[in-house]
Structure formats: C-alpha cells, structure tokens
Design a protein around this motif. Structure first.
Motif, PDB file in Angstrom:
ATOM      1  N   ASP A 167      56.838 -58.609   6.975  1.00  0.00           N
ATOM      2  CA  ASP A 167      57.937 -58.235   6.094  1.00  0.00           C
ATOM      3  C   ASP A 167      57.708 -59.254   4.515  1.00  0.00           C
ATOM      4  O   ASP A 167      57.755 -58.595   3.557  1.00  0.00           O
ATOM      5  CB  ASP A 167      59.241 -58.691   6.387  1.00  0.00           C
ATOM      6  N   GLY A 168      56.931 -60.265   4.899  1.00  0.00           N
ATOM      7  CA  GLY A 168      56.521 -60.968   3.736  1.00  0.00           C
ATOM      8  C   GLY A 168      55.408 -60.076   2.932  1.00  0.00           C
ATOM      9  O   GLY A 168      55.506 -60.095   1.861  1.00  0.00           O
ATOM     10  N   GLY A 184      58.988 -70.128   3.870  1.00  0.00           N
ATOM     11  CA  GLY A 184      60.448 -69.972   4.228  1.00  0.00           C
ATOM     12  C   GLY A 184      60.767 -68.606   4.528  1.00  0.00           C
ATOM     13  O   GLY A 184      60.159 -67.946   5.203  1.00  0.00           O
ATOM     14  N   TYR A 185      62.300 -68.374   4.496  1.00  0.00           N
ATOM     15  CA  TYR A 185      62.812 -67.086   4.694  1.00  0.00           C
ATOM     16  C   TYR A 185      62.734 -66.007   3.625  1.00  0.00           C
ATOM     17  O   TYR A 185      62.872 -66.324   2.527  1.00  0.00           O
ATOM     18  CB  TYR A 185      64.385 -67.425   5.013  1.00  0.00           C
ATOM     19  N   ASP A 196      56.666 -55.764  10.706  1.00  0.00           N
ATOM     20  CA  ASP A 196      57.364 -56.848  11.604  1.00  0.00           C
ATOM     21  C   ASP A 196      58.257 -57.670  10.845  1.00  0.00           C
ATOM     22  O   ASP A 196      57.909 -58.496  10.021  1.00  0.00           O
ATOM     23  CB  ASP A 196      56.031 -57.919  12.166  1.00  0.00           C
ATOM     24  N   VAL A 197      59.638 -57.534  11.022  1.00  0.00           N
ATOM     25  CA  VAL A 197      60.697 -58.028  10.144  1.00  0.00           C
ATOM     26  C   VAL A 197      61.156 -59.401  11.061  1.00  0.00           C
ATOM     27  O   VAL A 197      61.983 -59.457  11.729  1.00  0.00           O
ATOM     28  CB  VAL A 197      61.811 -57.319   9.710  1.00  0.00           C
ATOM     29  N   ASN A 198      60.328 -60.509  10.972  1.00  0.00           N
ATOM     30  CA  ASN A 198      60.855 -61.645  11.863  1.00  0.00           C
ATOM     31  C   ASN A 198      61.500 -62.571  10.777  1.00  0.00           C
ATOM     32  O   ASN A 198      62.014 -63.638  11.016  1.00  0.00           O
ATOM     33  CB  ASN A 198      59.558 -62.353  12.262  1.00  0.00           C
ATOM     34  N   GLY A 199      61.582 -62.003   9.506  1.00  0.00           N
ATOM     35  CA  GLY A 199      62.483 -62.718   8.722  1.00  0.00           C
ATOM     36  C   GLY A 199      62.070 -64.006   7.960  1.00  0.00           C
ATOM     37  O   GLY A 199      62.568 -64.587   7.091  1.00  0.00           O
TER      38      GLY A 199
END
Ligand SMILES: Cc1ncc(C[n+]2csc(CCOP(=O)(O)OP(=O)(O)O)c2C)c(N)n1
Length: 281
Positions: free
Chosen positions: A151-152, A187-188, A179-182
C-alpha cells in the motif's frame, strides 16, 4: 470455499512459513519482518494450491509467475520456495550474508523460483504486466502472472501507469494483490499519503477488483476463483492485513518495518505464535 483438509494443510504451512521467516531474519539479526508476515497466507495459497509451477524446473516457460513488487518482503517468499523444494531449507539461514542466494530484496539472477528482481518500489507491477502480456503473445493461454504490491508502494506513480495500461489492454491473466497492511517504512499510510478506495480506483482503471481479509484462506481462494472467471479485464485483490501478523512483538508497533530479532526474541516469539495458534486465536 476450500475443503477442510486443504484448509488445515494451508494453515499448517502458513505457520511453518512464519516460523521460518522469523528464523531466517533472526539468522542475519534483522530484516523486513513486517511486510513479510502480512503476505504469508497469499504466498502459501498461491504456491500450494493455485500456481502452475515445477520446483524442479524453475525456468519452465509455461509456468505461472509471481512478481513480488514489494521486493523487500523476500524472506516470506524464500520460506515458501524453500519448503516447496526450490532450494534447501538450510539456505534460509544464509539470508543477506556474503555469497548468499537470498538477498534481502528478491533477485531473479540469484534465487531459483524468483521470477523478477524487485526492491525499487513501483517497478515490479509494470514488469508483471509485461510478463502477463508476453504470456498471452506467446500463446500460453492457461498461464497467469501474479503480482504483490504494497500500500505504501502504491504511492509510486509508476503503479498507476501500469494500472492504466493493464486496464486499457484488458490483460486478464494478470492477477494482482495489494497488501493493505496500513503501514509503510516510517509510519502509517494514513498519515503519509492515504490509500483510500483502492478497490474503486482499480475499477476505474478497468480492473475486476475485490477487497478481502488477507489472512483468510477461503477469502483468497474465492477471490482468485472469481477473478479467473472474469474475462477481458486485469484483476486486483485488495488484501486487508496486519503488518507483522504472527511476529507478535511487531504487531501493532509503529516501527515494525524492519526489526532486529536476536536469539532470545526469536525463541520467545515462535513459542508465543505456536501457543496462539494452538489456542485458535
Ligand atoms: C523507489 C523506492 N523508494 C523508497 C524505497 C524504500 N522503502 C523500502 S520499503 C518502503 C515502504 C514500503 O511500504 P509498503 O509498500 O506498504 O510495504 P510493507 O509495509 O508492506 O512492507 C520504502 C519506502 C524503495 N525501496 N524504493
């Protein structure tokens, strides 16, 4: 929906892959544990159920391919490839060391079973698109290319150039996952550049898209099965996951991207994971 024995086998292999991932990162002393642990179910499902591969002939031309675009998550893929017989399990303990076949970021020139070199974020997804398009041109009509994007990583513009082309060209043998692990390196994702509405964004680019729990084997199996039925569009499966899932000292921790794992933490974290699995939590 998977039958009970397949599901039990996959859960066992996922636990084993998690343990091996912790062990191999610990053998070097540190590494990308967070983003490795969040994609274990996807990797285990693909390599144990879905992919058309030959571990004794890694370069078989008609094989399905996997591009780990978030190439820093190599340790998880190595754990699965070793167990599938691409190289000896003992080599996992050479991760990132001089002369190793297993660099921290995946390298197709070094490791049997690695289909594309990645680590410079944003590039692997384009490569996956190219490989899928080439499979079609070469007439491998039953061959798929899978890609795993972060996701990043999705903040990279090149991801959206690939999405634009994949949708326009209708490359329907491309099955990608985000992969949206946030979380990302520092950081987030929400605090850096939020990745909202990814399913809808991909649909706008002409994809057949899904959003699922990325730790649920049945959901992964169902999404891939549905994707294979949709013709004329590329596919994106958004995986909602937990970064570091299964490496308990990293779960819920902001700085879990790359962590040091010493001998003591390795042992205690594996014990805690096994205990949690046994309790069915
Ligand atoms: C082009 C590029 N910029 C920066 C980096 C450094 N980097 C490595 S991993 C990472 C964070 C990636 O976040 P995400 O894609 O969400 O991976 P995950 O959290 O799943 O590990 C960054 C910025 C890189 N490898 N490539």
């Amino acid at each position: 929906m998977l039958d009970a024995s397949t599901l039990a086998m996959l859960k066992k292999e996922a636990l084993d892959a998690r343990i091996k991932t912790i062990e191999c990162i610990s053998s070097f002393g540190s590494g990308h544990i967070g983003g490795s642990m969040s994609i274990i179910e996807t990797l285990v499902y693909l390599y144990y159920v879905e992919m058309k591969i030959r571990s004794d002939e890694p370069d078989w031309k008609e094989r399905d391919r996997l591009v780990l675009s978030k190439g820093h998550s190599g340790p998880a893929l190595y754990a699965v490839l070793a167990k599938k017989g691409y190289f000896p399990v003992s080599e996992l303990m050479t991760l990132n060391q001089g002369g190793t076949k297993l660099p921290s970021h995946v390298d197709m020139l070094k490791t049997p079973g690695i289909d594309f070199t990645a680590g410079s974020l944003g590039q692997g997804f384009s490569a996956a698109l190219g490989i899928a398009a080439a499979q079609r041109l070469q007439g491998y009509s039953g061959s798929y290319t899978y890609a795993i994007v972060g996701d990043g990583e999705s903040q990279e513009g090149q991801i959206w150039e690939a999405a634009e082309c994949a949708g326009a060209w209708g490359v329907d043998n491309l099955i990608a996952f985000t992969d949206v692990n946030g979380q990302q390196l520092d950081g987030y994702t929400e605090d850096i550049i939020p990745m909202h509405h990814l399913k809808e964004r991909y649909e706008t680019f002409g994809f057949d898209a899904y959003a699922i729990n990325g730790h649920d084997f049945n959901a992964i199996a169902d999404a891939v099965a549905s994707a294979k039925k949709v013709k004329g569009k590329p596919h994106m499966i958004i995986l909602n996951t937990i970064k570091s899932y299964g490496y308990i000292p990293g779960e819920g921790v902001k700085s879990n991207h790359s962590m040091s794992i010493n001998e003591e933490t390795k042992k205690s974290s594996i014990e805690a994971l096994i205990k949690r699995e046994e309790a069915g939590e």
